[in-house]
Design a protein around this motif. Structure first.
Motif, PDB file in Angstrom:
ATOM      1  N   ALA A 161      34.927  43.875  31.188  1.00 46.24           N
ATOM      2  CA  ALA A 161      35.637  42.053  31.125  1.00 46.24           C
ATOM      3  C   ALA A 161      37.115  42.108  29.324  1.00 46.24           C
ATOM      4  N   ALA A 162      38.136  42.721  30.039  1.00 49.11           N
ATOM      5  CA  ALA A 162      39.119  42.472  28.801  1.00 49.11           C
ATOM      6  C   ALA A 162      39.503  41.415  28.620  1.00 49.11           C
ATOM      7  N   ASN A 163      39.020  41.393  27.003  1.00 51.85           N
ATOM      8  CA  ASN A 163      39.318  40.059  26.717  1.00 51.85           C
ATOM      9  C   ASN A 163      41.488  40.471  25.962  1.00 51.85           C
ATOM     10  N   THR A 164      41.865  38.735  26.204  1.00 53.13           N
ATOM     11  CA  THR A 164      43.336  39.172  25.886  1.00 53.13           C
ATOM     12  C   THR A 164      43.609  38.002  25.601  1.00 53.13           C
ATOM     13  N   TYR A 165      45.610  37.656  25.452  1.00 55.66           N
ATOM     14  CA  TYR A 165      45.806  36.693  25.001  1.00 55.66           C
ATOM     15  C   TYR A 165      46.857  35.560  25.737  1.00 55.66           C
ATOM     16  N   ASP A 166      47.734  36.579  26.478  1.00 60.50           N
ATOM     17  CA  ASP A 166      48.551  35.957  27.456  1.00 60.50           C
ATOM     18  C   ASP A 166      48.496  36.887  28.443  1.00 60.50           C
ATOM     19  N   ASN A 167      47.310  37.340  29.000  1.00 62.99           N
ATOM     20  CA  ASN A 167      48.083  38.164  30.066  1.00 62.99           C
ATOM     21  C   ASN A 167      46.431  38.308  31.151  1.00 62.99           C
ATOM     22  N   ASP A 168      46.696  37.085  32.556  1.00 68.02           N
ATOM     23  CA  ASP A 168      45.002  36.636  32.750  1.00 68.02           C
ATOM     24  C   ASP A 168      44.712  37.535  33.955  1.00 68.02           C
ATOM     25  N   ALA A 169      44.713  38.930  33.300  1.00 63.86           N
ATOM     26  CA  ALA A 169      43.993  40.359  34.211  1.00 63.86           C
ATOM     27  C   ALA A 169      43.079  40.891  33.447  1.00 63.86           C
ATOM     28  N   ASN A 170      41.839  39.953  33.573  1.00 64.44           N
ATOM     29  CA  ASN A 170      41.060  39.739  32.285  1.00 64.44           C
ATOM     30  C   ASN A 170      39.812  41.208  32.739  1.00 64.44           C
ATOM     31  N   TYR A 171      39.376  41.512  34.530  1.00 66.66           N
ATOM     32  CA  TYR A 171      38.433  41.656  35.244  1.00 66.66           C
ATOM     33  C   TYR A 171      39.186  43.577  35.284  1.00 66.66           C
ATOM     34  N   LEU A 172      38.484  44.351  35.075  1.00 68.58           N
ATOM     35  CA  LEU A 172      38.431  45.607  35.198  1.00 68.58           C
ATOM     36  C   LEU A 172      37.349  46.140  36.189  1.00 68.58           C
ATOM     37  N   HIS A 173      37.429  47.161  37.411  1.00 71.16           N
ATOM     38  CA  HIS A 173      36.586  47.209  38.375  1.00 71.16           C
ATOM     39  C   HIS A 173      37.055  48.832  38.193  1.00 71.16           C
ATOM     40  N   TYR A 174      35.072  49.793  38.936  1.00 68.72           N
ATOM     41  CA  TYR A 174      35.270  50.652  37.888  1.00 68.72           C
ATOM     42  C   TYR A 174      34.732  51.166  39.433  1.00 68.72           C
ATOM     43  N   SER A 175      35.150  52.007  40.844  1.00 70.42           N
ATOM     44  CA  SER A 175      34.689  52.290  41.622  1.00 70.42           C
ATOM     45  C   SER A 175      35.197  53.524  42.157  1.00 70.42           C
ATOM     46  N   ARG A 176      34.494  54.435  42.472  1.00 74.24           N
ATOM     47  CA  ARG A 176      34.791  55.896  43.497  1.00 74.24           C
ATOM     48  C   ARG A 176      36.163  56.304  42.487  1.00 74.24           C
ATOM     49  N   GLY A 177      35.870  56.348  40.914  1.00 77.61           N
ATOM     50  CA  GLY A 177      36.684  57.122  40.634  1.00 77.61           C
ATOM     51  C   GLY A 177      37.820  56.095  40.034  1.00 77.61           C
ATOM     52  N   ARG A 178      38.288  54.590  40.387  1.00 76.10           N
ATOM     53  CA  ARG A 178      39.962  54.929  40.480  1.00 76.10           C
ATOM     54  C   ARG A 178      39.096  53.327  39.565  1.00 76.10           C
ATOM     55  N   TRP A 179      40.203  52.918  38.737  1.00 83.58           N
ATOM     56  CA  TRP A 179      40.385  51.389  38.180  1.00 83.58           C
ATOM     57  C   TRP A 179      41.254  50.051  39.118  1.00 83.58           C
ATOM     58  N   THR A 180      41.005  49.297  39.186  1.00 84.94           N
ATOM     59  CA  THR A 180      41.357  47.896  39.670  1.00 84.94           C
ATOM     60  C   THR A 180      41.310  47.560  38.656  1.00 84.94           C
ATOM     61  N   THR A 181      42.544  45.923  38.827  1.00 83.73           N
ATOM     62  CA  THR A 181      41.766  44.866  38.098  1.00 83.73           C
ATOM     63  C   THR A 181      42.023  43.456  38.854  1.00 83.73           C
ATOM     64  N   GLU A 182      41.467  42.220  38.551  1.00 84.69           N
ATOM     65  CA  GLU A 182      41.754  40.944  39.319  1.00 84.69           C
ATOM     66  C   GLU A 182      41.767  39.876  37.685  1.00 84.69           C
ATOM     67  N   ARG A 183      42.784  39.382  38.380  1.00 83.92           N
ATOM     68  CA  ARG A 183      42.899  37.815  37.637  1.00 83.92           C
ATOM     69  C   ARG A 183      41.946  36.429  37.798  1.00 83.92           C
ATOM     70  N   GLY A 184      41.733  36.337  36.933  1.00 86.51           N
ATOM     71  CA  GLY A 184      41.012  35.082  36.938  1.00 86.51           C
ATOM     72  C   GLY A 184      42.073  33.527  37.579  1.00 86.51           C
ATOM     73  N   PRO A 185      41.104  32.748  37.842  1.00 81.09           N
ATOM     74  CA  PRO A 185      41.786  31.251  39.056  1.00 81.09           C
ATOM     75  C   PRO A 185      43.233  30.744  37.856  1.00 81.09           C
ATOM     76  N   GLY A 186      43.979  30.497  38.796  1.00 81.20           N
ATOM     77  CA  GLY A 186      44.820  29.056  38.194  1.00 81.20           C
ATOM     78  C   GLY A 186      45.105  29.012  37.132  1.00 81.20           C
ATOM     79  N   ARG A 187      45.113  30.006  36.086  1.00 81.13           N
ATOM     80  CA  ARG A 187      45.788  30.207  34.392  1.00 81.13           C
ATOM     81  C   ARG A 187      46.653  31.670  34.465  1.00 81.13           C
ATOM     82  N   PRO A 188      47.848  31.278  34.915  1.00 81.20           N
ATOM     83  CA  PRO A 188      48.302  32.171  35.355  1.00 81.20           C
ATOM     84  C   PRO A 188      49.139  33.141  33.962  1.00 81.20           C
TER      85      PRO A 188
END
Length: 373
Positions: free
Chosen positions: A309-336
């Motif tokens: 989990a990453a804590n942000t001020y004006d960015n809703d992509a709070n979730y970083l996922h690491y799998s098989r050597g690569r990172w992706t992000t996912e965004r929390g719902p309803g708070r663009p």
């Protein structure tokens, strides 16, 4: 209480940031997270701990009316909704950490304050019907001396079929201690080295328990290390430490797979995800802007990878996922475009589902309780 002040003090830092960026290789498409309603919470409510024992059993706790002193709330998930649970204590209670081994076996450790008794450490156990107090050793405080500003303290852990574990501070000697719950009481454990400061405890089973600490190693003095209980003895394990960083969370998956998060005291150097393969720890750089305040919130994904989990001020992509050597992000719902601070996250045992809790718009809320289905 001191715990309340930590939450508000850390949250106030958000005002200093204007663009805390997460820069992974690729953003995952589509919303994956769902906001889950809770019973009404009073004032500024800050959920800061979550534990799960299965799809139909989870708990979250935190502080409501946080700006005016407030007190603890406890919510339980029954598979359909969150419901309030009452604590069997008078006065004001602050829950510092929570852990769950099964739907009938969960733990909380915190502090209770009354006019008559002042402030004392309390340990509570859920037996499937109600919370009851179980004695915590006199002279042992759960207020660990942390080198990091994180308000999260991973001081209790429990696993199915095994005893609960806790770490605390011996008020007389000033050193940290490890406790195991056995025969209806917390028992201090003998360790191979002195712990100047225990930083986190994590139990996977009765034969797989990890503690991160600043320990007095022979010939080295205070040194960052990990202690591993294999069911028979404690072993001292070195890991790739870095000045100005500390491991405040460990997630054991198996004897050959353990995740940990190495984060800085403030903003630099960059954090790292650590992985244990049964023989050694390997650092994995985390693609987070150096200005992010890192709260060491990680969990495994149930498929060989990990969430950060990453804590942000004006960015809703709070979730970083690491799998098989690569990172992706996912965004929390309803708070663009609206940031959030994730205070805790946990995978639901036996599934790939994840609970997270925290605060949307760090200075003002509302409370955040999200679920990745």
């Amino acid at each position: 209480m001191a715990g309340h002040r930590r939450v508000l003090h850390v949250a106030a830092w958000a005002a200093a940031f204007t663009g805390l960026l997460i820069t992974p290789a690729q953003a995952a498409p589509g919303p994956e997270w769902t906001s889950v309603p809770t019973p009404a919470l009073q004032g500024l409510a800050v959920p800061n701990e979550v534990a799960a024992a299965g799809p139909n059993a989870a708990w979250t706790t935190g502080v409501e009316n946080a700006t005016t002193g407030g007190g603890a709330f406890v919510l339980a998930w029954n598979g359909r909704e969150w419901r309030r649970q009452e604590l069997p204590l008078p006065g004001s209670t602050y829950v510092k950490d929570i852990a769950a081994a099964s739907p009938r076996d969960a733990w909380m450790i915190g502090a209770n304050t009354t006019e008559e008794a002042g402030t004392r450490t309390v340990a509570l156990h859920w037996n499937g019907t109600a919370w009851r107090e179980v004695g915590y050793p006199d002279g042992i405080s759960p207020d660990i001396r942390l080198p990091s500003p994180s308000p999260q303290l991973e001081i209790v852990s429990a696993a199915p079929g095994g005893p609960a574990w806790s770490i605390g501070q011996d008020e007389a000697s000033g050193e940290s201690v490890a406790l195991r719950f056995q025969r209806d009481r917390w028992v201090r454990q003998d360790l191979p080295v002195k712990m100047v400061s225990a930083l986190t405890v994590a139990a996977r089973s009765s034969r797989n328990v990890w503690i991160s600490c600043i320990c007095e190693l022979p010939g080295e003095g205070p040194t960052q290390a990990m202690l591993h209980w294999d069911g028979v003895r404690w072993n001292t394990v070195r890991f790739p430490s870095l000045d100005g960083t500390y491991v405040l969370e460990i997630v054991p998956v198996s004897s050959r797979s353990v995740w940990a998060y190495r984060a800085p005291v403030m903003y630099e150097p960059a954090p790292a995800l650590l992985h244990w393969n049964g023989e050694e720890w390997r650092p994995i750089p985390v693609p987070v802007d150096g200005r992010v305040v890192n709260f060491n919130n990680i969990t495994d994904d149930g498929a060989g990878g990990a969430w950060v989990a990453a804590n942000t001020y004006d960015n809703d992509a709070n979730y970083l996922h690491y799998s098989r050597g690569r990172w992706t992000t996912e965004r929390g719902p309803g708070r663009p475009g609206v940031g959030a601070w994730i205070y805790d996250m946990v995978r639901v045992p036996g599934t790939r589902k994840v609970w997270s809790v925290g605060l949307v718009a760090p200075l003002s809320g509302p409370a955040l309780v999200e679920y990745r289905r």
